[in-house]
Motif scaffolding. Structure first.
Motif, short mmCIF file in Angstrom:
data_model
loop_
_atom_site.label_atom_id
_atom_site.label_comp_id
_atom_site.label_asym_id
_atom_site.label_seq_id
_atom_site.Cartn_x
_atom_site.Cartn_y
_atom_site.Cartn_z
N TYR A 148 0.84 -1.20 0.00
CA TYR A 148 0.00 0.00 0.00
C TYR A 148 0.88 1.25 0.00
CZ TYR A 148 -3.29 3.44 1.92
OH TYR A 148 -4.06 4.55 2.13
N ASP A 149 1.89 1.23 0.81
CA ASP A 149 2.77 2.40 0.93
C ASP A 149 3.55 2.62 -0.37
OD1 ASP A 149 3.48 4.36 2.98
OD2 ASP A 149 5.52 3.65 2.62
N SER A 150 4.06 1.54 -0.95
CA SER A 150 4.87 1.72 -2.16
C SER A 150 3.99 2.10 -3.35
CB SER A 150 5.68 0.46 -2.47
OG SER A 150 4.82 -0.61 -2.68
N SER A 151 2.77 1.55 -3.42
CA SER A 151 1.90 1.93 -4.54
C SER A 151 1.43 3.37 -4.38
CB SER A 151 0.71 0.98 -4.66
OG SER A 151 0.04 0.88 -3.45
N ARG A 152 1.23 3.78 -3.15
CA ARG A 152 0.88 5.18 -2.90
C ARG A 152 2.04 6.09 -3.33
NH1 ARG A 152 -2.11 8.68 0.57
NH2 ARG A 152 -3.73 7.15 0.93
N HIS A 153 3.24 5.64 -3.05
CA HIS A 153 4.43 6.41 -3.43
C HIS A 153 4.51 6.56 -4.95
CE1 HIS A 153 8.47 7.95 -2.86
NE2 HIS A 153 8.86 7.17 -3.85
N LEU A 154 4.25 5.45 -5.66
CA LEU A 154 4.30 5.50 -7.13
C LEU A 154 3.21 6.41 -7.69
CD1 LEU A 154 4.83 1.68 -7.83
CD2 LEU A 154 6.53 3.48 -8.08
N LEU A 155 2.02 6.29 -7.11
CA LEU A 155 0.90 7.10 -7.59
C LEU A 155 1.16 8.59 -7.36
CD1 LEU A 155 -2.03 7.09 -8.67
CD2 LEU A 155 -2.82 6.97 -6.33
N VAL A 156 1.63 8.90 -6.18
CA VAL A 156 1.91 10.31 -5.85
C VAL A 156 2.99 10.86 -6.77
CG1 VAL A 156 2.97 11.76 -4.07
CG2 VAL A 156 1.11 10.21 -3.47
N ALA A 157 4.02 10.06 -7.03
CA ALA A 157 5.12 10.53 -7.88
C ALA A 157 4.62 10.81 -9.31
CB ALA A 157 6.24 9.48 -7.91
N GLU A 158 3.77 9.93 -9.81
CA GLU A 158 3.30 10.13 -11.19
C GLU A 158 2.33 11.31 -11.28
OE1 GLU A 158 2.35 6.62 -13.30
OE2 GLU A 158 1.88 7.73 -15.13
N ILE A 159 1.47 11.44 -10.29
CA ILE A 159 0.53 12.58 -10.30
C ILE A 159 1.31 13.88 -10.19
CG2 ILE A 159 -1.26 13.73 -8.93
CD1 ILE A 159 -2.33 10.93 -8.26
N SER A 160 2.31 13.86 -9.33
CA SER A 160 3.14 15.04 -9.15
C SER A 160 3.84 15.43 -10.46
CB SER A 160 4.16 14.76 -8.05
OG SER A 160 5.13 15.74 -8.02
N ALA A 161 4.35 14.41 -11.17
CA ALA A 161 5.04 14.68 -12.44
C ALA A 161 4.06 15.14 -13.51
CB ALA A 161 5.77 13.42 -12.90
N SER A 162 2.87 14.56 -13.50
CA SER A 162 1.90 14.89 -14.55
C SER A 162 1.28 16.27 -14.35
CB SER A 162 0.81 13.81 -14.57
OG SER A 162 -0.19 14.15 -15.47
N LEU A 163 0.91 16.57 -13.10
CA LEU A 163 0.24 17.85 -12.84
C LEU A 163 1.21 18.98 -12.52
CD1 LEU A 163 -2.80 16.71 -10.62
CD2 LEU A 163 -2.68 16.93 -13.10
N GLY A 164 2.47 18.62 -12.30
CA GLY A 164 3.47 19.65 -12.00
C GLY A 164 3.28 20.29 -10.65
N VAL A 165 2.89 19.49 -9.66
CA VAL A 165 2.73 20.01 -8.30
C VAL A 165 3.70 19.25 -7.38
CG1 VAL A 165 0.32 20.70 -8.56
CG2 VAL A 165 0.83 18.38 -7.85
#
Lengths: 333, 181
Positions: A148-165
């Motif tokens: 759960y923690d690692s998938s959350r980490h991956l999701l957050v990283a990709e959202i951050s890269a995509s939305l630029g936040v």
């Protein structure tokens, strides 16, 4: 006909890179289970006597160097960072009402691992949402807590890269969708269609060795006999169901995901009964009395009948060997 | 070392209590590093403050590697709106970085009774642990008793615990152990 590989059966996540020559230095890509990487160039290295063309990347999170052979770029699931519109769809998925979580940990763990590799950013979101909804039912075990923690980490990283936040803001967005504050409702749109997971052949262990596992040899019993000991009508019903189940098992290899899943469920549910029974039998000191009682349970009967079906009846040598021991139980008439 | 910089006046006893709680949570020394003026460049037209700009522009004491700076502000912080709207901002932190800000604006009223002051301090400590946790690369936690649970969650207790769950505590300890210094 050439069988399809799991990758092609699984469909493709958004932005999957099939042509490695399209990668240029500076491109941002997502390596499944690793995170967002930046392509830095190409490289040729001799490894084990072979000259390999490699794509060189740097993981943005920590600057770790990642090298992928060009030939394996598509098979490892390398893909472009999800577009903004796709990410919006992911948020609509996260905020939608969640389905009941899968309670079988083996299926859940395997499906989640597949989603993380082949499912794209929506697959990662599915893992986060699924484990999150499961955590409302019971605390997650250590391995799944880490997943759960690692998938959350991956999701957050990709959202951050995509939305630029910044990542912490991206994480706030995720949890704002998953756990909205009291009184907040969203106008949701239909989320993107999830990537189909690879079809698993022989996803369940068929219950063909039920008799040996049950330890019935020790007691001088056969499954067919136990079925006969029960009610006559129930035995007939069991036979019919057994035929159906056998047919479904036979079709499992050919069927697609839907039918294969259903067919796979029946033996899997029967298996715990079969596993649990020997222990119970060992604990019970009087097997002669215990056996008919258990044979009377309709679901157990159905499972045994499914396993036995016709072929078991044609085992005369075994039956002959066991014949002298049968009168001892005195149950068969 | 965690260095606490205030961007508004706060009671010294509250800050001392906060320092002790942070030491208990992370096992790191804590220092009250004085009061600074909030940067004007972070102010937004509606009277709100851009959280990200505030963290970048606020003056801070000299730090060495792995020091974390926590700003305490009374401003109404704003985050960039996401696809589903703007999440409530209790603070902001540079994930895996060195600066974080916590706003006391959303905290319950401090009051003057012993119970209300205690509740205010505990909530403040909880939010500070939360945002310092992000500095140590902790993610949000599904456990409502953990300080890393989202601050706006409806599952949160009225006076939540100012402590991490086992998983988050072990992860933070691991990160701190692997830190450069």
């Amino acid at each position: 006909m050439k069988p399809e590989s799991p990758e092609t059966e699984a469909g493709s996540a958004e932005g999957l890179i099939s042509d490695p020559s399209s990668l240029k230095p500076g491109d941002r890509v997502v390596y499944p289970n690793q995170g967002v990487c930046r392509v830095t160039g190409a490289d040729v290295q001799e490894i084990a006597g072979q000259k390999l063309e490699l794509v060189r990347m740097v993981r943005e999170e920590d600057g770790a160097a990642v090298l992928i052979p060009r030939a394996k770029v598509s098979s490892v699931g390398l893909r472009r960072v999800a577009s903004r519109s796709y990410i919006e769809g992911v948020f609509h998925y996260l905020a939608a009402q969640s389905a009941d979580p899968e309670l079988d940990w083996k299926i859940r763990h395997r499906d989640n691992a597949d989603r993380l590799v082949t499912g794209g950013v929506l697959g990662v979101a599915e893992v986060v949402k699924g484990l999150h909804s499961l955590s409302h039912i019971r605390p997650l075990p250590t391995k799944e807590r880490e997943q759960y923690d690692s998938s959350r980490h991956l999701l957050v990283a990709e959202i951050s890269a995509s939305l630029g936040v910044p990542p912490s803001v991206a994480e706030d967005y995720v949890d704002y969708a998953l756990m909205p504050p009291a009184g907040v409702t969203f106008k949701l749109k239909p989320p993107p269609r999830p990537v189909e997971l690879p079809v698993r052949f022989a996803r369940r262990k068929p219950v063909v060795k039920a008799e040996e596992e049950l330890g019935l040899d020790d007691m001088g019993l056969e499954l067919g006999e136990l079925a006969e000991l029960g009610e006559g009508a129930a035995a007939e019903e069991g036979g019919e169901k057994g035929e159906e189940a056998a047919g479904a098992e036979g079709a499992e290899g050919e069927a697609g995901a839907g039918t294969g899943e259903e067919a796979g469920q029946a033996p899997a549910r029967a298996a715990p009964h079969a596993k649990a029974r020997p222990a119970a039998r060992k604990a019970a000191p009087a097997p002669k009395r215990a056996a008919p009682k258990k044979a009377a349970r309709p679901e157990a009967k159905r499972a045994r009948a499914a396993a036995k079906a016709a072929p078991r009846k044609a085992a005369p040598a075994k039956a002959a060997r066991k014949a002298p021991r049968k009168p001892a139980k005195g149950g068969k008439r | 070392m965690i260095r606490i910089v205030t961007l508004a006046p706060y009671d010294a006893a509250d800050l001392a209590w906060l320092g002790k709680t942070l030491y208990t949570a992370f096992g790191l020394g804590t220092e009250i590093a004085g009061e600074r003026r909030p940067p004007a460049s972070a102010e937004l037209p509606g009277g709100r403050t851009d959280a990200e700009k505030l963290v970048q522009a606020a003056g801070a004491p000299r730090v060495v590697a792995d020091d974390k700076i926590l700003f305490l502000a009374a401003a109404d912080l704003a985050l960039p709106p996401g696809p589903l709207g703007e999440p409530p901002a209790w603070g902001f932190s540079q994930q895996g970085g060195e600066r974080a800000v916590v706003s006391t604006r959303r905290l319950p009223a401090r009051g003057s009774t012993e119970a209300s002051v205690e509740a205010w301090r505990r909530r403040l400590a909880r939010e500070c642990i939360h945002f310092i946790g992000h500095l140590w690369e902790l993610h949000h936690c599904y456990d409502p008793r953990c300080a890393m649970h989202p601050s706006w969650s409806p599952d949160l207790a009225p006076i939540p615990d100012a402590a991490l769950c086992n998983f988050c505590r072990e992860k933070s300890e691991r990160k701190i152990r692997l830190a450069k210094t």
